[in-house]
Design an enzyme around this catalytic site. Sequence first.
Site, short mmCIF file in Angstrom:
data_model
loop_
_atom_site.label_atom_id
_atom_site.label_comp_id
_atom_site.label_asym_id
_atom_site.label_seq_id
_atom_site.Cartn_x
_atom_site.Cartn_y
_atom_site.Cartn_z
N HIS A 1 0.84 -1.20 0.00
CA HIS A 1 0.00 0.00 0.00
C HIS A 1 0.88 1.26 0.00
CE1 HIS A 1 -3.72 2.28 1.18
NE2 HIS A 1 -2.80 3.12 1.62
N GLU A 2 1.80 1.32 0.95
CA GLU A 2 2.66 2.51 1.04
C GLU A 2 3.59 2.62 -0.16
OE1 GLU A 2 1.81 4.79 3.04
OE2 GLU A 2 0.45 3.51 4.20
N HIS B 1 1.91 4.61 -2.78
CA HIS B 1 2.05 6.06 -2.53
C HIS B 1 3.47 6.52 -2.85
CE1 HIS B 1 -1.85 6.71 -0.71
NE2 HIS B 1 -1.65 5.85 0.27
N GLU C 1 -4.55 7.68 -3.43
CA GLU C 1 -5.01 6.39 -2.91
C GLU C 1 -5.22 5.37 -4.05
OE1 GLU C 1 -4.78 6.16 0.21
OE2 GLU C 1 -5.91 4.39 0.80
ZN LIG Z 1 -3.19 5.23 1.65
#
Ligand SMILES: [Zn+2]
Length: 502
Positions: free
Chosen positions: A268-269, A272, A298
Site C-alpha cells: 500500500h505505502e 504512494h 489512494e
Molecule cells: Zn493510503
Amino acid sequence: VTTSASPNGRPAAWARFRDWMAVLSDLSSAIGLVGWDREVAMPPRGAEARGRQLGTLATLVHRELIRDDVEEALRALEEHDGLDGDARAMLAESRRARERALRVPEALVRAEAEASSRCIAVWLEARPANDFRAFAEALAPLVGVKREIAGALGIGDEPYDALLDEYEPGSRARELEPLFAELQQRLVPLIDPARARSGPALPRRQWPAAPQMELADRLARAVGFDLAAGVIAISAHPFTQGAGPGDVRFTTKPDESDPMVSILSTLHELGHALYEQNFPVDYERTVLYDAPSMGAHESQSRFWENHVGRLPAFWRFLEPELRARFPEQMAALGADEMQRAATRVTPSLIRIEADEVTYNLHIALRFELELAMLRGDLEVDDLSDAWGEGMERLLGLRPPTDAAGVMQDIHWASGAIGYFPTYTLGNLYAAQLTEALERDLGALEPMVEAGEFSPVLEWMRAHVHARGRRLPTRELMREATGRDLGVDAFVDHLRRAYVERT
Ligand SMILES: [Zn+2]
C-alpha cells in the site's frame, strides 16, 4: 501591467511567481520531514516542542500564501495570454491555495487548531474508556468550527463541499451521493457469496519482525522503488512522506503474529511512494509536483495492495522469498494458503481491518454521517445511535461499544471531515486503472508471477505519475482509463476475485 516576455517566452513576473512557489514547496518539504521525524524517531518528551515547531511552520506557510506582494505578479500572469498549459495550471493551483488561505480569517484557523487538538486529546482517553459523551462534547464545537470554515470558503453548493474540496478538489457531495448509493446496492449482495468462498486465516505462528523488514526491502526493490532516493522505516501507523525530489520515505509495521499486515501495508505505502518518486522533474519546486487529490494518491496504494498484492500470482512470486526467511512458519503453508488468507471476507466492525468486499461500506457509513452532520440533519449527540443503525443496515453488525464503533478512527477528532470518501474514490480509480492497464499490457498475473513489475510501473508512470498535478483528478483518470468515474470496474473486479473464484 507590464508583461515583457522573458527569453523562454514567459513574462517577467514569472520569476517572482516561480520563486514564491519554490519557497512554499521547500516549506512543505520541511514540514513533511519534521512530521516524519515525529512519527519515526522523536522521543516521547519531544512532543510538546515538536507541536510548537510544526505550528510555527504552518504559520509561515499561511503568511507566505497570503502575502500581498505576490498579487501583482499573479495578476500580471493571469492577464497574460501567451502562457503555456503548464504555466496556466501552476497559476490556477496557486491561486486556489492562496484563495483558501485568504478566505478563512486567522481567528477561525486558530479556533480550528485549538478545537481539534482538544478533541484529539479527549479522543485518546475517551476511546479506551468507551466514553462517547466526553467525545461528543469535544467533537460538537469542532464540527461547529468546520461549518464556519466551510461558510467562509464558500466553495461548492453546500458546506460539506468546501471541506471535501480540500482533499478532493472539484468533488461535490451531490455527485458522491448517487455513487455511494449505487455502490452500496451492488456490494451488499456480494458479501454472502464472497464469504462462502472465503478461506481460513493463517494458523497461529510467531513471525519475527526482522525478516519482515527484509521482505519489505525486497518488495520495494522488486516493484521499482529507488532506495537511493528513498527510506523505509517503522511506525505505529504506516504512512508515506515525500520530502522533495530525491527523498521519498515510507513506513511499515511488522506484526509478529501475522505477516500479512506488513506485507499488504508495505505494498500500500509503496503505491504512494512510487507515485511520489515519479513526479516529473520539470515540476520540481512547483505546485504541480504533487498528486491532484487524495483519491488519486489512494488509487496508487490500492492498486499495489489490492490488484497486485491479493492475486494468486503475487503469492506464487513471493513464496520462495517467504520460505527463505520463514522456513519453519511456512513448513505447512504454500502460496495458495497465503493468498486465501489475504482475500478472506468477513464483515467486521473495524474499518482498517476490513476486507476488500466490505471496506467501502465502512466508508459509505462515514460519508453518510458526516454529510448529515454538516447539513444539520444529525446532531453530534446522536452519532453513536446513527452509527449502530448504519452498521446494522450495511453489514449486519452492531458494535458492542463506541470504541469499536463511532470512536474507532482519529479522522473526525483531528478535524478531517470530508476525507473518508477519498478512500473509496481511490478504490474505484484503482479498479479502472487496472482495467486500462490490462487492456494495454495484457493480464497482470503472468507479469506479477515472474516478478516483472517494470512494465506495470512504466504504465502507471506514463499515465498517472508523470502528470503530477497538471490535471484535475477526474480528467487525469478519464485520460488514463478512457472512462468516467463509476463503480463498474470495481464491482467487476470483486465479482471475479471473490465470487467467481474456485
Ligand atoms: Zn493510503
